[in-house]
Design an enzyme around this catalytic site. Sequence first.
Site, PDB file in Angstrom:
ATOM      1  N   LYS A  87       0.823  -1.209   0.000  1.00 31.53           N
ATOM      2  CA  LYS A  87       0.000   0.000   0.000  1.00 31.53           C
ATOM      3  C   LYS A  87       0.858   1.260   0.000  1.00 31.53           C
ATOM      4  O   LYS A  87       0.609   2.195  -0.750  1.00 31.53           O
ATOM      5  CB  LYS A  87      -0.922   0.007   1.230  1.00 31.53           C
ATOM      6  CG  LYS A  87      -1.897  -1.165   1.263  1.00 31.53           C
ATOM      7  CD  LYS A  87      -2.840  -1.078   2.444  1.00 31.53           C
ATOM      8  CE  LYS A  87      -2.146  -1.228   3.780  1.00 31.53           C
ATOM      9  NZ  LYS A  87      -1.482  -2.529   3.958  1.00 31.53           N
ATOM     10  N   THR A  88       1.839   1.232   0.851  1.00 30.06           N
ATOM     11  CA  THR A  88       2.701   2.408   0.912  1.00 30.06           C
ATOM     12  C   THR A  88       3.465   2.566  -0.392  1.00 30.06           C
ATOM     13  O   THR A  88       3.652   3.671  -0.892  1.00 30.06           O
ATOM     14  CB  THR A  88       3.677   2.281   2.090  1.00 30.06           C
ATOM     15  OG1 THR A  88       2.917   2.051   3.269  1.00 30.06           O
ATOM     16  CG2 THR A  88       4.497   3.547   2.256  1.00 30.06           C
ATOM     17  N   ASP A  98      -1.817   7.876   3.975  1.00 31.58           N
ATOM     18  CA  ASP A  98      -1.406   6.520   4.352  1.00 31.58           C
ATOM     19  C   ASP A  98      -2.046   6.179   5.699  1.00 31.58           C
ATOM     20  O   ASP A  98      -2.380   7.068   6.476  1.00 31.58           O
ATOM     21  CB  ASP A  98       0.129   6.488   4.466  1.00 31.58           C
ATOM     22  CG  ASP A  98       0.675   5.069   4.331  1.00 31.58           C
ATOM     23  OD1 ASP A  98      -0.132   4.129   4.148  1.00 31.58           O
ATOM     24  OD2 ASP A  98       1.911   4.903   4.406  1.00 31.58           O
ATOM     25  N   GLU A  99      -2.200   4.908   5.972  1.00 26.86           N
ATOM     26  CA  GLU A  99      -2.744   4.462   7.261  1.00 26.86           C
ATOM     27  C   GLU A  99      -4.079   5.128   7.580  1.00 26.86           C
ATOM     28  O   GLU A  99      -4.311   5.577   8.707  1.00 26.86           O
ATOM     29  CB  GLU A  99      -1.748   4.765   8.396  1.00 26.86           C
ATOM     30  CG  GLU A  99      -0.318   4.348   8.137  1.00 26.86           C
ATOM     31  CD  GLU A  99      -0.083   2.857   8.327  1.00 26.86           C
ATOM     32  OE1 GLU A  99      -1.075   2.101   8.446  1.00 26.86           O
ATOM     33  OE2 GLU A  99       1.087   2.458   8.323  1.00 26.86           O
ATOM     34  N   ARG A 155       5.489  -7.457  10.786  1.00 25.45           N
ATOM     35  CA  ARG A 155       6.666  -6.603  10.529  1.00 25.45           C
ATOM     36  C   ARG A 155       7.836  -7.450  10.067  1.00 25.45           C
ATOM     37  O   ARG A 155       8.806  -6.957   9.514  1.00 25.45           O
ATOM     38  CB  ARG A 155       7.107  -5.845  11.794  1.00 25.45           C
ATOM     39  CG  ARG A 155       6.141  -4.818  12.336  1.00 25.45           C
ATOM     40  CD  ARG A 155       5.601  -3.909  11.298  1.00 25.45           C
ATOM     41  NE  ARG A 155       4.337  -4.436  10.777  1.00 25.45           N
ATOM     42  CZ  ARG A 155       3.731  -3.972   9.679  1.00 25.45           C
ATOM     43  NH1 ARG A 155       4.268  -3.008   8.989  1.00 25.45           N
ATOM     44  NH2 ARG A 155       2.604  -4.503   9.270  1.00 25.45           N
ATOM     45  N   GLN A 162      -5.274  -3.292  10.867  1.00 30.53           N
ATOM     46  CA  GLN A 162      -4.141  -2.648  11.524  1.00 30.53           C
ATOM     47  C   GLN A 162      -4.553  -1.355  12.229  1.00 30.53           C
ATOM     48  O   GLN A 162      -3.724  -0.490  12.480  1.00 30.53           O
ATOM     49  CB  GLN A 162      -3.038  -2.357  10.518  1.00 30.53           C
ATOM     50  CG  GLN A 162      -2.409  -3.623   9.964  1.00 30.53           C
ATOM     51  CD  GLN A 162      -1.230  -3.318   9.058  1.00 30.53           C
ATOM     52  OE1 GLN A 162      -0.180  -2.886   9.491  1.00 30.53           O
ATOM     53  NE2 GLN A 162      -1.412  -3.540   7.764  1.00 30.53           N
TER      54      GLN A 162
END
Length: 905
Positions: free
Chosen positions: A34-35, A222-223, A618, A253
Amino acid sequence: MRGTLGDGLNSAQRTAVTTLSGPLLVLAGAGTGKTRVITFRIAELIRGGTKPNRILAVTFTNKAAREMKERTSQLLGRKKKGEAGPEVSTFHSLCVRVLRRHARTLGYPEHFSIYDRGDQESLARSALRDVRVGHEKLRPSDLLHKVSGWKSQGITAKEAEGLVSKDTDLLAVMAYGRYEALLRASGAMDFDDLLLNTERLFREHPEARFAEESRFDHLLIDEYQDTNGLQYQIVKALASRHRNLCVVGDDDQSIYGFRGAEVEHILHFKSDWPDAKVVRLEDNYRCTEWIIHLANNLIAHNKARHDKVLRAARGRGVAPRFLAFEDEESEADAIAAEIHGKINRQDDERIPASHIAILFRTNEQPRAFEQALRRAGIPYVLVGGQSFFDRKEIKDLLSYLRVLANPLDEVSLLRIINTPARGIGTSSIEALLKKAVEEGAPLMKVLPDAPKIASVSQPAANAIGEFLALLDEFRARSRRELLSQWFPEFLARVNYKAEIERQYKDPSEQETRWNTVEQLLNSIVTYENRSESPSLIGFVEETTLMSQGDDDDDDKRREHSVTLMTLHSAKGLEFPEVYLVGMEEGILPHKRSVIEQISHGSSAIDEERRLAYVGVTRAQNVLTLSYAKGRMKWGKLRNQLPSRFLLEMRGQTDKSQEIAQLAVEQLSREIERAEAKAETEPKGKGKGKKSASPRKKSGDEGPSDAPVQAVRRKKFDSNGQKVPSVTARPAPPPVPPPAPPKAASSESAAVSPPSPVAPPSAVSPAIPSAPLAPGATPEIAPPVAPPAPPIASAVPAAPVTPPAAAAPPIMPPAAAPPATPPAAAAPPATPPAAPSVAPPTAPSVAPPAAAAPPATPPAAAAPPIISAPAPAVERPAPAPSHPRRPDPPRFVQVSLFGDLEPPRK
DNA sequence: AGTACGAATTGTATT
DNA sequence: AATTCGTACT
Ligand SMILES: Nc1ncnc2c1ncn2[C@@H]1O[C@H](COP(=O)(O)OP(=O)(O)OP(=O)(O)O)[C@@H](O)[C@H]1O
């Protein structure tokens, strides 16, 4: 590999990247790129002719912002010098920039101060005093929590009044009003205000909104799953003109619910922007299949969620390890030892320190790890946590700077007015505050009148005069010169060094304290070099908006260091090797979330699960999860249960439920005990002189809050169904004079380091805290062995090849060869070198290692899992017969749960 | 009045 | 552990 766009993008990603106008949503799981989509899309926009400065990208942390800037400029190749890049910032710094431009419009000084947590607490304390609420009733942190909740929903004090019924809440509302007034009077905003005021600005001042929305033609976020209501409104305001809004996120998340984030914002994006294009990504490029397998197992336990596919694009990889340790020190030491081995190998299996991260839930956890890493000589960077800027020296000095920039800033002024001690005591300050209140003037304005106030002594008045002269002088200089040019002289004039020497007797402590002051000067210089238009206010602002480990200096250090950080700060990042430590009930599902869930029926635990999910995902290659069976708390050893999430990941759902059950029972017992204790000694608060003595004190306790009671009500519902009727609350007199600040009364040092008590060393070989364990435990153990009959028997006994590589460097000389892959394949029951090595060195080491096999033969693996549900274990640790001997990373035996079911297919 | 010291208390996560 | 409160000293 930079050339054509499309390099390194799958087709769904490419769709997103090439959809260059209109609303766009990318809702996808962890590590699906996504980033990367955002970054590539920015690059694509620029290639397509959009001016970089017409693009605004919003990230969650400064770190993420820097990274994104870097990545886009990499994609675009060298950018022409002088040309501005796209604007990438966090919500908060974006808001600060907006607000600086429009501060006057909202009635704030242009140089308004920004209050961090510490400042907020000071203010909250004052507010509580002003409305006469003792801190036994409502602690400043509780107040702030409530206030923040209201603020992030845009609820004012007046509006809140109509919404609450519990009387502690009413007190909180009153304190809220006072708190706001104090903030205003100080010309200061707290973090929530930054958002709140921006939103308000846009709502109430169309011309300001127009000016701001016209700055950009594209907005990327983002996020997005972690936006709160205010941020959501701000986004809307900024995007509604051009409608070029791209948001990216993952509802699994969402981990900032505690500060008002709402996943609905991302889930309802399509209804807010009906013409939105929606892209889903399902391939995870980050992690091994093993890791994705665990992550998927785990997150499936969350009921309310947007179900999505997440499959690994990479190979299976090595099986994640689940390790159990006796206590947090063993955990830290063993992991440090293992890391030491990994980063010091000479063959090509060597891992750079920067590829390793240790992740944890709470900020007290890293302590043991810091010590262990330091002992092992491993470089590390601790991100977040107690910031450099939170240290007393730094806060003092920054307060001077803030007062220079914003004379209204009362919190800062009160902090420095008698620091260093210059003879302005509490009674003088109180008198001045009183006068300020009477005149409705800021404190700073009445200082020159000090000599005219009777209750201000002559010496104090003189001191105030000198203090003001000092401020005037440097305020003048700050207008003409760079901070770094006058700051050293300022330090000399304030005589801060003498203050440090006076306060701390120990010379070595004096030195460290003074060092931090020097570091402050360094960071000033760094800031001035980096910033395009450095200013006093700019520097101060940066220090409050950036937490530790969040500047580029830290980025550099990180290049050769192990990273330590909380799960929250780890969001969005990735590391080849991750240690997820302290996976225990009470920590990972944090105690408070469990309490909240059972008392309010919320879904607090789901958020904890998401946190665990973030942690697991992660890791790129190697994931190690660990927990300690016991943990020192308040000087007592406390037994810990392994986190239910560990079991959920492993597909042992029944086990996880048992653990959840045990955890609740344990909590209930604790609460019960706490209450019992509270009732046996109510005399503690004998401060009868309080005029507003609430008579409800007697019988059963007060009305209040404490989730504790809520739980009690739920769980032991028995008799106690007294609904806390709103008794007459002690109406506080309106605006009594602000209470006096506490004079800087810091205590001295000289507290000898209480030698960390030796763990239960020789005690309890196999940690069978038998006596206390409710019968349940033993039976639970066996089934733990997973549905993997074949290897099962072998596994339990087989302590994972202990940190194979770990030992070599320090311990045995030629132990180099180990490296047995951590796979379950390891030979059964070979408690490797450990025992043989351990005994001589540390007593505390031997028992677990050596004892395990004999004491609990077959099910060895199992017991640890549930070994200690008893709450009241607290046996005082044995005497400090522990030779303080920090050197060798102690080598501790670890154990497994049992077999792990591999990814299907 | 101002300062120093000891005792007691309590601790999610972050911009 | 860090803060705050109470108490005693200068
Ligand atoms: N198409 C691709 N090909 C190869 N690697 C990719 C591709 N897409 C993403 N990656 C890699 O996958 C990793 C994760 O990407 P990224 O950080 O963008 O994911 P994300 O969805 O933002 O993750 P998170 O939700 O955890 O923040 C990165 O290392 C990235 O380089």
